[in-house]
Every structure is written in C-alpha cells, then in structure tokens.
Design an enzyme around this catalytic site. Structure first.
Site, PDB file in Angstrom:
ATOM      1  N   GLU A 180     -64.980   7.836  28.078  1.00 32.38           N
ATOM      2  CA  GLU A 180     -64.046   6.900  27.236  1.00 32.38           C
ATOM      3  C   GLU A 180     -65.034   5.971  26.253  1.00 32.38           C
ATOM      4  OE1 GLU A 180     -60.269   5.908  29.376  1.00 32.38           O
ATOM      5  OE2 GLU A 180     -61.488   4.539  30.081  1.00 32.38           O
ATOM      6  N   SER A 221     -57.321   6.570  23.101  1.00 33.52           N
ATOM      7  CA  SER A 221     -56.455   6.909  22.062  1.00 33.52           C
ATOM      8  C   SER A 221     -55.775   8.265  22.240  1.00 33.52           C
ATOM      9  CB  SER A 221     -57.125   6.522  20.614  1.00 33.52           C
ATOM     10  OG  SER A 221     -57.151   5.225  20.482  1.00 33.52           O
ATOM     11  N   ASN A 263     -53.351   4.866  33.092  1.00 36.37           N
ATOM     12  CA  ASN A 263     -54.170   3.579  33.354  1.00 36.37           C
ATOM     13  C   ASN A 263     -52.873   2.530  32.704  1.00 36.37           C
ATOM     14  OD1 ASN A 263     -55.529   1.316  33.735  1.00 36.37           O
ATOM     15  ND2 ASN A 263     -57.208   1.790  32.458  1.00 36.37           N
ATOM     16  N   TRP A 264     -52.326   1.628  33.605  1.00 36.82           N
ATOM     17  CA  TRP A 264     -51.330   0.895  32.983  1.00 36.82           C
ATOM     18  C   TRP A 264     -52.116  -0.634  32.906  1.00 36.82           C
ATOM     19  CZ3 TRP A 264     -46.472   1.717  36.603  1.00 36.82           C
ATOM     20  CH2 TRP A 264     -45.936   3.015  36.512  1.00 36.82           C
ATOM     21  N   LYS A 265     -53.090  -0.656  33.158  1.00 33.78           N
ATOM     22  CA  LYS A 265     -54.075  -1.822  33.012  1.00 33.78           C
ATOM     23  C   LYS A 265     -53.212  -3.091  33.540  1.00 33.78           C
ATOM     24  CE  LYS A 265     -56.534   0.401  29.241  1.00 33.78           C
ATOM     25  NZ  LYS A 265     -57.197   0.450  28.021  1.00 33.78           N
ATOM     26  N   GLU A 273     -63.682  -1.966  30.540  1.00 35.28           N
ATOM     27  CA  GLU A 273     -63.014  -3.512  30.337  1.00 35.28           C
ATOM     28  C   GLU A 273     -63.648  -4.188  31.281  1.00 35.28           C
ATOM     29  OE1 GLU A 273     -58.821  -2.112  29.903  1.00 35.28           O
ATOM     30  OE2 GLU A 273     -59.241  -1.462  28.015  1.00 35.28           O
ATOM     31  N   HIS A 301     -64.408   1.014  34.457  1.00 38.57           N
ATOM     32  CA  HIS A 301     -63.671   0.882  33.205  1.00 38.57           C
ATOM     33  C   HIS A 301     -64.522   0.019  32.348  1.00 38.57           C
ATOM     34  CE1 HIS A 301     -60.815   0.442  30.335  1.00 38.57           C
ATOM     35  NE2 HIS A 301     -60.208   1.751  30.446  1.00 38.57           N
ATOM     36  N   GLY A 307     -57.857   1.906  22.681  1.00 34.07           N
ATOM     37  CA  GLY A 307     -56.995   1.066  22.315  1.00 34.07           C
ATOM     38  C   GLY A 307     -56.952   0.760  20.857  1.00 34.07           C
TER      39      GLY A 307
HETATM   40  P1  PGA Z   1     -56.045   3.884  25.377  1.00 36.25           P
HETATM   41  O1  PGA Z   1     -56.850   3.341  26.620  1.00 36.25           O
HETATM   42  O2  PGA Z   1     -55.587   5.472  25.679  1.00 36.25           O
HETATM   43  O3  PGA Z   1     -54.950   2.815  25.089  1.00 36.25           O
HETATM   44  O4  PGA Z   1     -57.001   4.046  24.113  1.00 36.25           O
HETATM   45  C1  PGA Z   1     -57.708   4.245  27.391  1.00 36.25           C
HETATM   46  C2  PGA Z   1     -58.268   3.752  28.816  1.00 36.25           C
HETATM   47  O5  PGA Z   1     -58.779   2.412  28.606  1.00 36.25           O
HETATM   48  O6  PGA Z   1     -58.348   4.154  29.656  1.00 36.25           O
END
Ligand code: PGA
Length: 241
Positions: free
Chosen positions: A160, A204, A8-10, A95, A93, A166
């Site tokens: 998640e 992570s 997931n490149w966000k 976020e 997600h 992150g």
């Molecule tokens: P991360 O993000 O690997 O940077 O913790 C995972 C995600 O949000 O899908």
C-alpha cells in the site's frame, strides 16, 4: 489461488451502519468466486461475524496487541479477535505506523501473536511520496518486509503506497507490476513459503480501476479502504475479479 478482496472499514461504523453494510455485501455477493474479507472496527466484529455466518465471507480485525494477555489497558489480543469470529488481522497498516509509531519489530511481534492465536496476518508495507520521488521505494519496502514478517511467514502481504491511500491517486500499472515483482522476489529469497504468499495491492482501489489492477502479475487481491464502506462499490470491486 483465488484473489482475496479485503475491506478495511477503519474507524467507521456504528451498530446500524455496520449491520447494513454487512447485510448488503452478503446479499449482493451471490455466487461470485473471490475470497472476501471484511475488517470492521473492534466494536462491530461480533455483530458482523454473526450476520456473515455461513456466507463464506471472512471477518478480520484491524490490529491486535503483541502480548497474549496482561496489564495492557485498552488493548485487544489476537485470541480475543479469534474468539469473536475473526480469521484474519491487518497488521502494520501505515496509519498505525504513523499514528501509533508502530515499528517493524512491533509488527513482527504482532505477527507472531496473531499466528499463535490462529489468525492469518495481513502485513502492510509501502513507501511515502517522498521516498518514491527519491527512488527509495524498493529499499523502504524491502526493509519493512525484512523487519515485519518474521522468519517463517505464512500470511498475506499488502503493498500500500502511502501516497495512494485515500487520495484517489494510484501508481501506474507498470509501477504496481514492478513493486509486486520485487516483493515476490524478496519473499522467495527470505521465506520458506515465499512463492505461495499472497500479495494484495491497496490504495484507492475502486470499481473502475480494480479489473486492471487485479490482472497485474503477482497481484493476488486488493485491500480496500474507502470503497469498502459502500456495499455497491465493494461488490463492484469483487465483480471486477
Ligand atoms: P483506500 O484505503 O482504499 O481508502 O485508499 C486503503 C487502505 O488504507 O487499506
């Protein structure tokens, strides 16, 4: 089922960075066997799909709108993603649940739209640190599954924990195992195809911890954020399978 390693490149990647990352993953993959997916930002999907064509690496979106088309300025439909070469879409997600206030009901509507357009939805669920501290993680995740998947879900679920995204913090292997067993049981109870739904772990995941996480029962792959932005790190996770 082969594991699925999804990146997931966000909101990262201008034209040159995205192309270089896609080429790096393609060239480094060789004959490694897991299923691999990258989810670039909307603006890079077409270019990345072109670079990855014929490689077996799938491309996905990070969101889509719940409606097929219409007066929704700035939005992107599932069919538009499909049109660019996407096969998957990440939905719900944490976020987006936090930043855009996405509810379980909206995620369920997006799942329906994604499936109608021929995309495989990857629905994210997970608890906050406070919810885990209060021992509410199963109630929270169970509620998200019940509200977000719809009646005949045939996509992918990603567990998640929000506090692990992150942050470099990862649940213990026992905690990952117990949550994945819980999710499997919920899926089997509520979904006709529940036994076959892939459950990814995300939060992570790095080359150094991937091997241990990916051998946990009911972990069918990983959803990777930060480490998917560096080809060698993402390939390290793929090699750990
Ligand atoms: P991360 O993000 O690997 O940077 O913790 C995972 C995600 O949000 O899908």
């Amino acid at each position: 089922m082969r594991p699925l390693i999804a990146g997931n490149w966000k909101m990262h990647g201008l034209t040159e960075d995205s192309a270089a990352l896609a080429r790096g993953i393609r060239h480094g993959l060789g004959d490694l066997s897991p299923e691999v997916l990258v989810c670039p930002p909307f603006t890079q999907i077409a270019a990345v799909a072109a670079i990855l064509e014929g490689s077996g690496i799938a491309v996905g979106g990070q969101d889509c709108h719940a409606r097929r088309l219409g007066p929704h300025t700035g939005e992107v439909s599932a069919a538009m993603l499909r049109d660019l070469g996407a096969a998957y879409v990440i939905l719900g997600h944490s976020e987006r649940r936090a930043d855009q206030g996405e509810t379980d009901a909206l995620v369920a509507a997006k799942v329906e739209a994604a499936v109608a357009a021929g995309l495989i939805p990857i629905v994210c669920v997970g608890e906050t640190a406070a919810e885990r501290a209060a021992g509410e993680q199963e109630a929270v995740v169970g509620g998200q599954l019940a509200g977000s998947l719809g009646a005949e879900f045939a996509g992918v679920v990603a567990y998640e924990p929000i506090w692990a995204i992150g942050t470099g913090k990862v649940p213990t292997i026992a905690d990952i195992a117990s949550m994945h067993a819980f999710i499997r049981a919920e899926l089997v109870r509520a979904q006709p195809e529940g036994a076959g739904i892939r459950i990814l772990y995300g939060g992570s995941v790095k080359p150094g911890n991937a091997a241990e996480i990916l051998t946990v029962a009911e972990v069918g792959g990983a959803l990777v954020g930060g480490a998917s932005l560096v080809a060698e790190d993402f390939l390290g996770i793929i090699r750990a399978c």
